[in-house]
Design a protein around this motif. Structure first.
Motif, PDB file in Angstrom:
ATOM      1  N   PHE A 113       0.801  -1.216   0.000  1.00 46.86           N
ATOM      2  CA  PHE A 113       0.000   0.000   0.000  1.00 46.86           C
ATOM      3  C   PHE A 113       0.842   1.278   0.000  1.00 46.86           C
ATOM      4  CE2 PHE A 113      -2.569  -3.281   2.145  1.00 46.86           C
ATOM      5  CZ  PHE A 113      -3.587  -3.372   1.205  1.00 46.86           C
ATOM      6  N   PHE A 114       2.146   1.151   0.131  1.00 47.41           N
ATOM      7  CA  PHE A 114       3.032   2.320   0.147  1.00 47.41           C
ATOM      8  C   PHE A 114       3.812   2.416  -1.160  1.00 47.41           C
ATOM      9  CE2 PHE A 114       2.623   1.200   4.694  1.00 47.41           C
ATOM     10  CZ  PHE A 114       2.135   2.399   5.173  1.00 47.41           C
ATOM     11  N   LYS A 115       3.977   3.629  -1.639  1.00 40.10           N
ATOM     12  CA  LYS A 115       4.712   3.854  -2.890  1.00 40.10           C
ATOM     13  C   LYS A 115       6.113   4.410  -2.632  1.00 40.10           C
ATOM     14  CE  LYS A 115       1.138   2.922  -5.528  1.00 40.10           C
ATOM     15  NZ  LYS A 115       0.944   1.527  -5.717  1.00 40.10           N
ATOM     16  N   ARG A 116       6.243   5.257  -1.615  1.00 40.03           N
ATOM     17  CA  ARG A 116       7.515   5.932  -1.353  1.00 40.03           C
ATOM     18  C   ARG A 116       8.460   5.026  -0.569  1.00 40.03           C
ATOM     19  NH1 ARG A 116       5.754  10.612   1.897  1.00 40.03           N
ATOM     20  NH2 ARG A 116       7.971  10.769   2.294  1.00 40.03           N
ATOM     21  N   VAL A 117       9.718   5.094  -0.946  1.00 36.51           N
ATOM     22  CA  VAL A 117      10.754   4.301  -0.279  1.00 36.51           C
ATOM     23  C   VAL A 117      10.858   4.679   1.194  1.00 36.51           C
ATOM     24  CG1 VAL A 117      13.237   3.823  -0.223  1.00 36.51           C
ATOM     25  CG2 VAL A 117      12.062   3.978  -2.416  1.00 36.51           C
ATOM     26  N   LYS A 118      10.711   5.957   1.485  1.00 35.61           N
ATOM     27  CA  LYS A 118      10.814   6.423   2.868  1.00 35.61           C
ATOM     28  C   LYS A 118       9.701   5.830   3.749  1.00 35.61           C
ATOM     29  CE  LYS A 118      12.285  10.668   5.018  1.00 35.61           C
ATOM     30  NZ  LYS A 118      12.493  12.100   4.864  1.00 35.61           N
ATOM     31  N   SER A 119       8.513   5.701   3.199  1.00 35.92           N
ATOM     32  CA  SER A 119       7.387   5.109   3.951  1.00 35.92           C
ATOM     33  C   SER A 119       7.633   3.633   4.212  1.00 35.92           C
ATOM     34  CB  SER A 119       6.085   5.277   3.163  1.00 35.92           C
ATOM     35  OG  SER A 119       5.807   6.624   2.953  1.00 35.92           O
ATOM     36  N   ILE A 120       8.129   2.939   3.203  1.00 36.94           N
ATOM     37  CA  ILE A 120       8.436   1.515   3.360  1.00 36.94           C
ATOM     38  C   ILE A 120       9.557   1.342   4.382  1.00 36.94           C
ATOM     39  CG2 ILE A 120       9.323  -0.540   2.179  1.00 36.94           C
ATOM     40  CD1 ILE A 120       7.885   0.513  -0.356  1.00 36.94           C
ATOM     41  N   ALA A 121      10.567   2.209   4.308  1.00 37.13           N
ATOM     42  CA  ALA A 121      11.685   2.141   5.252  1.00 37.13           C
ATOM     43  C   ALA A 121      11.212   2.414   6.679  1.00 37.13           C
ATOM     44  CB  ALA A 121      12.775   3.132   4.857  1.00 37.13           C
ATOM     45  N   THR A 122      10.259   3.342   6.849  1.00 40.66           N
ATOM     46  CA  THR A 122       9.708   3.629   8.176  1.00 40.66           C
ATOM     47  C   THR A 122       9.003   2.399   8.730  1.00 40.66           C
ATOM     48  OG1 THR A 122       9.412   5.952   7.575  1.00 40.66           O
ATOM     49  CG2 THR A 122       8.159   5.147   9.472  1.00 40.66           C
ATOM     50  N   ILE A 182      16.705   3.112   9.466  1.00 43.25           N
ATOM     51  CA  ILE A 182      16.681   4.481   9.998  1.00 43.25           C
ATOM     52  C   ILE A 182      17.489   5.406   9.088  1.00 43.25           C
ATOM     53  CG2 ILE A 182      17.517   5.944  11.895  1.00 43.25           C
ATOM     54  CD1 ILE A 182      16.621   3.698  13.818  1.00 43.25           C
ATOM     55  N   ASN A 183      18.610   4.915   8.581  1.00 42.80           N
ATOM     56  CA  ASN A 183      19.412   5.715   7.650  1.00 42.80           C
ATOM     57  C   ASN A 183      18.662   6.003   6.352  1.00 42.80           C
ATOM     58  OD1 ASN A 183      21.601   6.028   9.336  1.00 42.80           O
ATOM     59  ND2 ASN A 183      22.668   4.225   8.547  1.00 42.80           N
ATOM     60  N   VAL A 184      17.840   5.074   5.899  1.00 45.27           N
ATOM     61  CA  VAL A 184      17.015   5.322   4.710  1.00 45.27           C
ATOM     62  C   VAL A 184      15.971   6.390   5.021  1.00 45.27           C
ATOM     63  CG1 VAL A 184      15.351   4.323   3.081  1.00 45.27           C
ATOM     64  CG2 VAL A 184      17.370   3.011   3.726  1.00 45.27           C
ATOM     65  N   VAL A 185      15.339   6.281   6.179  1.00 46.46           N
ATOM     66  CA  VAL A 185      14.328   7.263   6.580  1.00 46.46           C
ATOM     67  C   VAL A 185      14.945   8.650   6.706  1.00 46.46           C
ATOM     68  CG1 VAL A 185      12.767   7.972   8.452  1.00 46.46           C
ATOM     69  CG2 VAL A 185      12.836   5.580   7.724  1.00 46.46           C
ATOM     70  N   ASN A 186      16.148   8.737   7.258  1.00 44.56           N
ATOM     71  CA  ASN A 186      16.823  10.028   7.446  1.00 44.56           C
ATOM     72  C   ASN A 186      17.508  10.549   6.188  1.00 44.56           C
ATOM     73  OD1 ASN A 186      16.034  10.139  10.111  1.00 44.56           O
ATOM     74  ND2 ASN A 186      17.883   9.140  10.858  1.00 44.56           N
ATOM     75  N   GLY A 187      17.488   9.773   5.131  1.00 45.74           N
ATOM     76  CA  GLY A 187      18.085  10.212   3.864  1.00 45.74           C
ATOM     77  C   GLY A 187      19.574   9.975   3.748  1.00 45.74           C
ATOM     78  N   LYS A 188      20.184   9.289   4.686  1.00 47.84           N
ATOM     79  CA  LYS A 188      21.613   9.004   4.638  1.00 47.84           C
ATOM     80  C   LYS A 188      21.917   7.826   3.706  1.00 47.84           C
ATOM     81  CE  LYS A 188      22.469  10.631   9.303  1.00 47.84           C
ATOM     82  NZ  LYS A 188      22.852  10.273  10.659  1.00 47.84           N
ATOM     83  N   ARG A 189      20.860   7.124   3.326  1.00 45.77           N
ATOM     84  CA  ARG A 189      20.998   5.969   2.439  1.00 45.77           C
ATOM     85  C   ARG A 189      19.812   6.017   1.478  1.00 45.77           C
ATOM     86  NH1 ARG A 189      22.838   0.073   3.960  1.00 45.77           N
ATOM     87  NH2 ARG A 189      22.056  -1.009   2.146  1.00 45.77           N
TER      88      ARG A 189
END
Length: 166
Positions: free
Chosen positions: A79-88, A155-162
């Motif tokens: 149900f999620f499209k964004r990588v950040k949402s999936i990473a969360t 967490i690094n994906v969520v924070n944009g470090k990865r």
């Protein structure tokens, strides 16, 4: 430095799994040969099989945690499209897994303390049961380490470090 240690540990883990699996196969072959061909059942083989069996299972779980190939159901991620949402979502799952693993470490440590205090022995061969019970503590500690690494990655994906999940 950590990658070098991890590489050596992976080599050790893979060989421990290979040895345990081969030991299981050899012991089972001997048991079948003696029980069904020679009609001389060896009761101690079944008791002996527990040691490599439990260690194989636990170290296999550690290996799956290390490779992030453990069982998981990622149905909600559809149900999620964004990588950040999936990473969360994956970070929350890893945080819960870390908590559960920490709780299991606590209980397996208590089991080890009890096992060493009581000095339980197997029925036929008389080997200390702590050989088996310590595998739980070792396994959960190692799984905890890899679960924390997985949590940090997400967490690094969520924070944009990865950028990517894998």
């Amino acid at each position: 430095m950590l990658k070098k240690i991890d590489k050596k540990f992976t080599f050790f883990l893979e060989w421990a799994l290979i040895i345990a699996l081969n030991l299981i196969a050899i012991l089972m072959f001997i048991q079948v040969l003696f029980r069904y061909v020679l009609q001389l059942p060896l009761n101690f083989i079944e008791e002996l099989l527990v040691i490599p069996g439990i260690w194989f299972y636990i170290l296999g779980s550690v290996y799956a945690s290390k490779k992030e190939e453990h069982l998981n159901a990622r149905i909600i991620e559809i149900f999620f499209k964004r990588v950040k949402s999936i990473a969360t979502l994956r970070a929350l799952t890893a945080a819960l897994s870390t908590f559960v693993c920490g709780w299991l470490i606590y209980w397996s440590y208590d089991l080890c303390k009890y096992s060493f205090k009581v000095n339980k022995a197997s029925t036929i061969l008389g080997y200390p049961m702590s050989i088996i019970e310590v595998s739980l503590f070792v396994g959960f500690v190692l799984m905890f380490i890899y679960t924390v690494a997985e949590l940090v990655k997400y967490i690094n994906v969520v924070n944009g470090k990865r950028k990517e999940l894998n």
